[in-house]
Design a protein around this motif. Structure first.
Motif, mmCIF file in Angstrom:
data_model
loop_
_atom_site.group_PDB
_atom_site.id
_atom_site.type_symbol
_atom_site.label_atom_id
_atom_site.label_comp_id
_atom_site.label_asym_id
_atom_site.label_seq_id
_atom_site.Cartn_x
_atom_site.Cartn_y
_atom_site.Cartn_z
ATOM 1 N N ASP A 169 0.854 -1.195 0.000
ATOM 2 C CA ASP A 169 0.000 0.000 0.000
ATOM 3 C C ASP A 169 0.890 1.246 0.000
ATOM 4 O O ASP A 169 1.017 1.935 1.010
ATOM 5 N N ALA A 171 0.612 4.181 -1.092
ATOM 6 C CA ALA A 171 0.001 5.510 -0.975
ATOM 7 C C ALA A 171 -0.527 5.783 0.422
ATOM 8 O O ALA A 171 -1.277 6.738 0.629
ATOM 9 N N ASN A 172 -0.138 4.989 1.404
ATOM 10 C CA ASN A 172 -0.632 5.139 2.768
ATOM 11 C C ASN A 172 0.219 6.167 3.508
ATOM 12 O O ASN A 172 1.306 5.867 4.000
ATOM 13 N N SER A 173 -0.300 7.385 3.592
ATOM 14 C CA SER A 173 0.448 8.472 4.218
ATOM 15 C C SER A 173 0.750 8.180 5.683
ATOM 16 O O SER A 173 1.849 8.459 6.175
ATOM 17 N N TRP A 176 3.668 5.910 6.050
ATOM 18 C CA TRP A 176 4.918 6.615 5.758
ATOM 19 C C TRP A 176 5.357 7.461 6.957
ATOM 20 O O TRP A 176 6.546 7.515 7.290
ATOM 21 N N LYS A 198 7.469 12.038 2.019
ATOM 22 C CA LYS A 198 6.483 11.271 1.268
ATOM 23 C C LYS A 198 5.120 11.335 1.933
ATOM 24 O O LYS A 198 4.084 11.480 1.259
ATOM 25 N N ALA A 199 5.095 11.252 3.254
ATOM 26 C CA ALA A 199 3.823 11.282 3.987
ATOM 27 C C ALA A 199 3.094 12.602 3.774
ATOM 28 O O ALA A 199 1.876 12.621 3.551
ATOM 29 N N THR A 200 3.805 13.716 3.835
ATOM 30 C CA THR A 200 3.150 15.015 3.666
ATOM 31 C C THR A 200 2.726 15.238 2.219
ATOM 32 O O THR A 200 1.729 15.921 1.958
ATOM 33 N N GLU A 201 3.477 14.675 1.288
ATOM 34 C CA GLU A 201 3.074 14.801 -0.121
ATOM 35 C C GLU A 201 1.786 14.035 -0.390
ATOM 36 O O GLU A 201 0.914 14.508 -1.129
ATOM 37 N N LEU A 202 1.656 12.854 0.214
ATOM 38 C CA LEU A 202 0.460 12.042 0.005
ATOM 39 C C LEU A 202 -0.765 12.617 0.704
ATOM 40 O O LEU A 202 -1.882 12.495 0.207
ATOM 41 N N ASP A 203 -0.557 13.243 1.862
ATOM 42 C CA ASP A 203 -1.684 13.773 2.630
ATOM 43 C C ASP A 203 -1.241 15.017 3.381
ATOM 44 O O ASP A 203 -0.658 14.933 4.468
ATOM 45 N N ASN A 206 -1.982 15.302 7.157
ATOM 46 C CA ASN A 206 -1.396 14.372 8.111
ATOM 47 C C ASN A 206 -0.599 15.166 9.144
ATOM 48 O O ASN A 206 0.555 15.533 8.915
#
Length: 683
Positions: A169, A171-173, A176, A198-203, A206
């Motif tokens: 998965d 795309a799971n912010s 990440w 990566k986490a902040t880019e996805l969501d 978050n």
């Protein structure tokens, strides 16, 4: 306890966690009360604000739904979810129990229970509960399980679980950001930066990831650069406690004390019993000299911060200020036990032990610091006094001589009492443990095997490229081998990951020794632009301002430091004397020189400053006596000889003056060469 493979079997059927999307699926359940529409609307608002990252508003809306229908199990479950987002494990467990009592299917909430147990510090129970989660909620369970493994110290296992999960998965912010936190806590700062980004880019909503990015940017670039990340989190939820605490701490370190206090008050509004907020307010009070208020605030933290380094340091300081020396000793002893390389803690503990009459205890604590080539004069003086108490006056004299010396060799790692065989065995027992590798490295340095130590350091950097300490170890070894350009390059690798005070000082020292003063100045200026209150940086800046003839700027820098650290720092007063004399204010320069000399009459730098101030005032006879004393203490110091040479020249002692100026010019690091050459022509 489920192993990482067990957790991954749970992740094999990843569907959706019990987050906002899953909770929306539960909305088909309807409350039985007549005001069902109002409760349903409040719950929908809660879910919507939860998804946008406004956890505090989501909690308030869920509470409104419960007020409208107290027996609606789903509303209690949603409220529990908001509590988890806010870090309140106890509140979440209580709401989950209410949801279960109201008929909510407990099978849908096991992952939430696991998270609640984890937040309460019960990692084992969290792991056991995560193993019982239904497959459709396995993603959430895997994340909780990984964090529980990390909480138990199994960082490699936690990292592997999350990496495997993200391969399924990607795309799971949330996963990440979990990976970023685990990497951060295990010292892989470079890997943490990648994961948090990566986490902040996805969501962008978050909040955990935004807060983590702030912490990472604070180390990577500096205090000022970190503030927008915390502000981004607080823009979504103005009362998000973790971001408020990090924001307040960063503001305080940047010297914005009013804003720091405001942030701690908001943190207390969000969490009235916040130990972290009370601790930060205590730090603020202690900095202002209000120790009674600081003690009161620390008492309000209860036992929540017991064992934390910052709380131990401050608590010991407050005990010491109030005369509670034994309590201070106990706290600082615990801190040194937890952080054996904490030089500040060792100084404090050594001073307290010496004052309590335990001279041998003070020697035992201070020995690792005093044996360093870059040991500070205060520590060396403490050691000398301790030797005097034990009757070993010959050793006391040796350490007093070292304390008086103006220049020290570059820093080297702590020594170690373990043999190379023992240290090598420890490293080989767990070759993937960077800490043991570094300990072994120190043993090699102490044994004089620099080539092998460098090879070990380089291997460590290859093994842990995201760990700043690994690159610092390489740079330190290159500095020992006097390969300054190469050392600077290694330190830059570390600075790309974490640009903190120790890294900055290393880069500046390496560049300066390599003859790149302008580059070193740029590095220092960049650091101070982000960390304007840093004492070490300001000291160095002032020293270079004096060397460059920027005396007014140096005075401003040094007077600001004096207001913060007081009038008992001989080195600071010495620099102030040079700055004022350089600026044409001989009277003020002389007053600071006298004060510095009273504090450290055997220090050649303070002795020279006093003599130089008298010389500038026309009192050449007294000046020469002091300048001669300074040169006698440190004959290889070029600037001391240059000052004495000028005084001899004015007294008509041409041969003596020429000898001193020639000695100064023989030092390739001597910078005032043109003036010295010009003086030689007149003698």
């Amino acid at each position: 306890m489920p192993a990482p493979k067990t957790l991954m079997r749970l992740a094999g059927a990843v569907a959706s966690s019990l987050g906002a999307a899953a909770l929306l699926a539960f909305a088909v359940t309807t409350p039985a009360r007549a005001d069902a529409d109002s409760a349903r609307l409040s719950l929908a608002r809660s879910l919507a604000t939860l998804k946008t990252g406004n956890f505090s508003a989501a909690r308030n809306h869920a509470q409104a739904a419960i007020k409208e229908d107290p027996n609606w199990g789903l509303a209690h479950a949603v409220l529990a979810r908001t509590y988890l987002s806010l870090g309140d494990g106890l509140g979440a467990e209580a709401e989950l129990d209410r949801a279960k009592a109201a008929g909510f299917d407990v099978k849908r909430a096991q992952q939430l229970y696991a998270h609640a147990y984890l937040l309460q510090g019960d990692a084992k129970r969290a792991l056991r509960t995560a193993a019982t989660v239904e497959p459709r909620f396995s993603g959430y369970a895997v994340r909780v399980g990984a964090r529980a493994l990390a909480a138990q110290g199994d960082f490699p296992g936690a990292r592997q679980v999350l990496v495997d999960f993200l391969s399924v998965d990607p795309a799971n912010s949330a996963a990440w950001s979990d990976l970023g936190r685990v990497r951060f806590d295990s010292g892989d700062i470079g890997g943490a930066i990648v994961a948090a980004t990566k986490a902040t880019e996805l969501d962008p909503a978050n909040l955990e990831a935004l807060t983590l990015r702030g912490e990472l940017v604070r180390g990577q670039y500096g205090l000022v650069a970190a503030l927008p990340w915390f502000e981004a989190a607080l823009a979504r939820d103005a009362y998000y406690h973790p971001a408020l605490i990090e924001y307040a701490s960063t503001l305080g370190d940047a010297g914005r004390y009013g804003d720091m206090l405001a942030a701690t008050r908001r943190a207390l509004a969000a969490r009235p019993d916040s130990a972290q907020a009370f601790y930060l307010q205590a730090v603020l009070a202690a900095r202002a000299g209000n120790y009674d208020l600081a003690r009161t605030l620390m008492q309000r933290t209860g036992e929540a911060l017991n064992g934390l380094p910052g709380a131990l340091l401050l608590g010991g300081t407050l005990d010491y200020e109030s005369g509670g020396y034994e309590q201070a000793i106990n706290k600082w002893r615990e801190l040194v036990g937890r952080q054996p390389m904490n030089i500040t803690a060792r100084r404090l503990l050594g001073a307290a032990l010496l004052r309590s009459g335990d001279a041998q205890g003070a020697l035992d604590v201070l020995r690792p610091v005093a044996m360093r080539f870059d040991a500070d004069s205060y520590t060396l003086t403490l050691v000398a006094r301790a030797f005097e108490r034990t009757g070993e006056r010959d050793w006391a004299g040796k350490f007093l001589d070292r304390a008086a010396f103006p220049a020290r060799d570059g820093s080297v790692p702590f020594g170690t009492d373990d043999s190379l065989a023992v240290l090598g065995g420890l490293a080989n027992d767990n070759p993937d443990d960077p800490v043991r590798r570094i300990v072994f490295l120190r043993g090699l340095v102490d044994a004089g095997d620099n080539a092998e130590a460098l090879a070990q350091a380089q291997a460590l950097a290859r093994m842990a490229p995201g760990a700043p300490a690994a690159h610092l170890a390489v740079g330190d070894m290159l500095m020992v081998m006097k390969r300054y350009d190469d050392a600077a390059a290694a330190y830059r690798h570390a600075a790309d990951i974490r640009f903190d005070e120790p890294t900055m000082l290393r880069i500046v020292d390496a560049l300066d020794r390599a003859g790149h003063r302008s580059e070193a100045s740029n590095v220092l200026a960049l650091f101070l632009s982000q960390n304007p209150q840093n004492i070490a940086g300001q000291r160095l800046a002032a020293h270079w301002q004096i060397a460059a003839g920027e005396f007014a700027a140096a005075i401003e820098t040094l007077e600001g430091l004096r207001q913060r650290i007081g009038n008992r720092d001989a080195a600071l007063l010495t620099e102030l004397s040079y700055a004022y004399i350089g600026d044409g204010d001989d009277v003020t320069g002389l007053s600071y020189a006298k004060a510095a000399y009273r504090l450290a009459p055997l220090n050649p730098a303070t002795t020279d400053a006093y003599g130089w101030a008298l010389y500038q005032g026309g009192n050449n006879g007294a000046a020469v006596q002091l300048l001669e004393k300074a040169v006698a203490i440190a004959p290889e110091h070029a600037m001391l000889r240059w000052h004495l040479g000028q005084a001899y020249a004015d007294l008509g002692r041409g041969a003596d003056a020429r000898a001193q100026v020639d000695a100064a010019l023989s030092d390739p690091t001597f910078t005032d060469r043109e003036a010295a050459a010009a003086l030689l022509k007149t003698i």
